[in-house]
Design a protein around this motif. Structure first.
Motif, PDB file in Angstrom:
ATOM      1  N   GLY A  15       0.767  -1.243   0.000  1.00 24.48           N
ATOM      2  CA  GLY A  15       0.000   0.000   0.000  1.00 24.48           C
ATOM      3  C   GLY A  15       0.791   1.283   0.000  1.00 24.48           C
ATOM      4  N   ARG A  18       2.013   2.324  -3.399  1.00 23.34           N
ATOM      5  CA  ARG A  18       0.904   2.739  -4.262  1.00 23.34           C
ATOM      6  C   ARG A  18       0.423   4.133  -3.888  1.00 23.34           C
ATOM      7  NH1 ARG A  18      -2.036   1.414  -9.045  1.00 23.34           N
ATOM      8  NH2 ARG A  18      -3.164   3.367  -9.134  1.00 23.34           N
ATOM      9  N   GLU A 290      -4.570  -2.647   9.597  1.00 28.44           N
ATOM     10  CA  GLU A 290      -4.199  -1.969   8.346  1.00 28.44           C
ATOM     11  C   GLU A 290      -4.122  -0.476   8.623  1.00 28.44           C
ATOM     12  OE1 GLU A 290      -3.653  -3.454   5.299  1.00 28.44           O
ATOM     13  OE2 GLU A 290      -4.050  -5.431   6.157  1.00 28.44           O
ATOM     14  N   SER A 293      -6.182   0.414   3.736  1.00 25.27           N
ATOM     15  CA  SER A 293      -5.945  -0.620   2.727  1.00 25.27           C
ATOM     16  C   SER A 293      -6.253  -0.154   1.309  1.00 25.27           C
ATOM     17  CB  SER A 293      -6.770  -1.865   3.029  1.00 25.27           C
ATOM     18  OG  SER A 293      -6.595  -2.821   2.000  1.00 25.27           O
ATOM     19  N   ILE A 294      -5.200  -0.004   0.522  1.00 26.85           N
ATOM     20  CA  ILE A 294      -5.372   0.329  -0.891  1.00 26.85           C
ATOM     21  C   ILE A 294      -5.962  -0.857  -1.649  1.00 26.85           C
ATOM     22  CG2 ILE A 294      -4.135   0.922  -3.015  1.00 26.85           C
ATOM     23  CD1 ILE A 294      -4.497   3.241  -1.073  1.00 26.85           C
TER      24      ILE A 294
END
Length: 382
Positions: A15, A18, A290, A293-294
């Motif tokens: 993630g 990104r 998390e 979360s992508i």
């Protein structure tokens, strides 16, 4: 502004890479300059770099980096020689050398730390003794000294307050965002199924993430066993690199004779990932922890109904919009949600549509990138 992101900018890290990619793409359009300083282990695959940005790779220094994440003499030397060139130094994550090094060198840059969920209960308990040591040595003090702490949601706000014992003035909530156009036009259906010999009649449950206990695989695997007993054509795809839980996963598959029903396909990137999303009937991430979360956002933008825990980083949005089946952290609850989505097509369509609308309204990277730029400017030093 000239911005330096510090992060292990690799496919394996998931993630954060990104997030940096999408944010960089937007800020470059506004005339800012962006560099990415990435400690790397030989053989690691770097994440794609937006055109106009610069990736500066520096080798991790072993054996120290085996115990102290991302320790790199090369990174320190780069910072010492070039830190004066930057207006903003944005450190992604804590507990590692990349979030310490900029504080060791005199500079006039705005120092930004994004927590990425690393202060929630589960994350703090993992490798607890190391984190206690880092806390004692410097981590609390540096968070107090940062010009800006970026958090993604109110849960993370409470994590920071609990850790520090007070609410820092330098903290701001800015969610992560998605480049929506990349996931609204997916490849044709059937490509992924053909590659992995999955028939059109089979119902594909897709997990995308590192094979790590924190992702809830100890909940998902027994839950899938229950689902398979009721829906024999269900198949579970585990897409991600080993991060400490692959052996246990393979043992579970062997013990329960699930060789033809659970497929480990490794990490999927670029078109392979989009092909998997195009063919998935359901996306699942019953995670214990998390930051934001992508992977869940990618699935939701792709129109795939999702089952997630409320620890994916935006559980409050999901509840408000009824955008996924929110599971308790128990195998029975995960199984209940999987069966609900697979057996009730109207419900699956409802949560998928709600999720897409939620992402468009709240997590478009064009909006989010501007929010973060404004936070940079508020604390920019004269």
């Amino acid at each position: 502004m000239r911005i330096l992101n510090i992060c292990a900018y690799t496919w394996a890290i998931g993630g954060p890479a990104r997030i940096i990619y999408d944010h960089t793409t937007e800020v470059l359009k506004q005339g800012h300059q962006v560099d990415i300083l990435s400690p790397m282990t030989p053989g690691e695959k770097s994440y794609p770099v937006p055109q106009g940005a610069r990736l500066i790779e520096c080798a991790r220094t072993t054996p120290i980096s085996n115990y102290y994440r991302e320790f790199s003499v090369e990174m320190y030397r780069y910072l010492k020689a070039n830190i004066s060139q930057y207006d903003v130094i944005h450190m992604h994550g804590i507990w590692h050398f990349g979030s310490l090094a900029p504080f060791l060198i005199p500079n006039k840059a705005v120092l930004v730390i994004t927590i990425h969920g690393l202060l929630d209960h589960w994350a703090v308990e993992h490798s607890k003794w190391k984190k206690k040591l880092v806390t004692i040595l410097y981590q609390k003090r540096l968070l107090g000294k940062a010009d800006l702490i970026q958090i993604n949601n109110t849960d993370e706000e409470q994590d920071v307050i609990r850790y520090l014992g007070y609410r820092p003035k330098n903290m701001a909530i800015v969610p992560n965002g998605m480049k929506l156009s990349e996931y609204t036009q997916l490849p044709a259906k059937g490509i992924f199924r053909q590659k992995y010999n999955i028939s059109p009649e089979q119902q594909v449950i897709l997990f995308m993430g590192r094979l790590n206990i924190k992702k809830g695989l100890d909940l998902l695997l027994p839950a899938f066993l229950k689902v398979y007993q009721q829906i024999p054509n269900a198949i579970l795809i585990l897409a991600g690199p080993d991060d400490g839980y692959q052996r246990e996963t393979e043992e579970f598959i062997e013990k329960n004779k699930l060789h033809n029903r659970v497929k480990l396909v490794g990490m999927l990137t670029d078109s392979d990932k989009k092909e998997a999303l195009a063919d998935a009937d359901l996306f699942v991430l019953p995670s214990y922890s998390e930051g934001f979360s992508i992977a869940v956002l990618e699935a939701m933008t792709s129109g795939v109904p999702a089952l997630v825990s409320d620890r994916v980083g935006f559980g409050d949005y999901i509840k408000k919009h009824n955008a996924a089946f929110l599971t308790a952290l128990k195998p029975e609850s995960v199984a209940e949600g999987l069966l609900k989505i697979l057996q009730d097509s109207s419900y699956a369509r409802l949560i998928a549509n709600n999720a897409y609308n939620m992402v468009v309204e709240n997590f478009d990277i064009k909006v989010v990138a501007n929010q973060l730029l404004e936070e940079y400017k508020k604390v920019k030093k004269i």
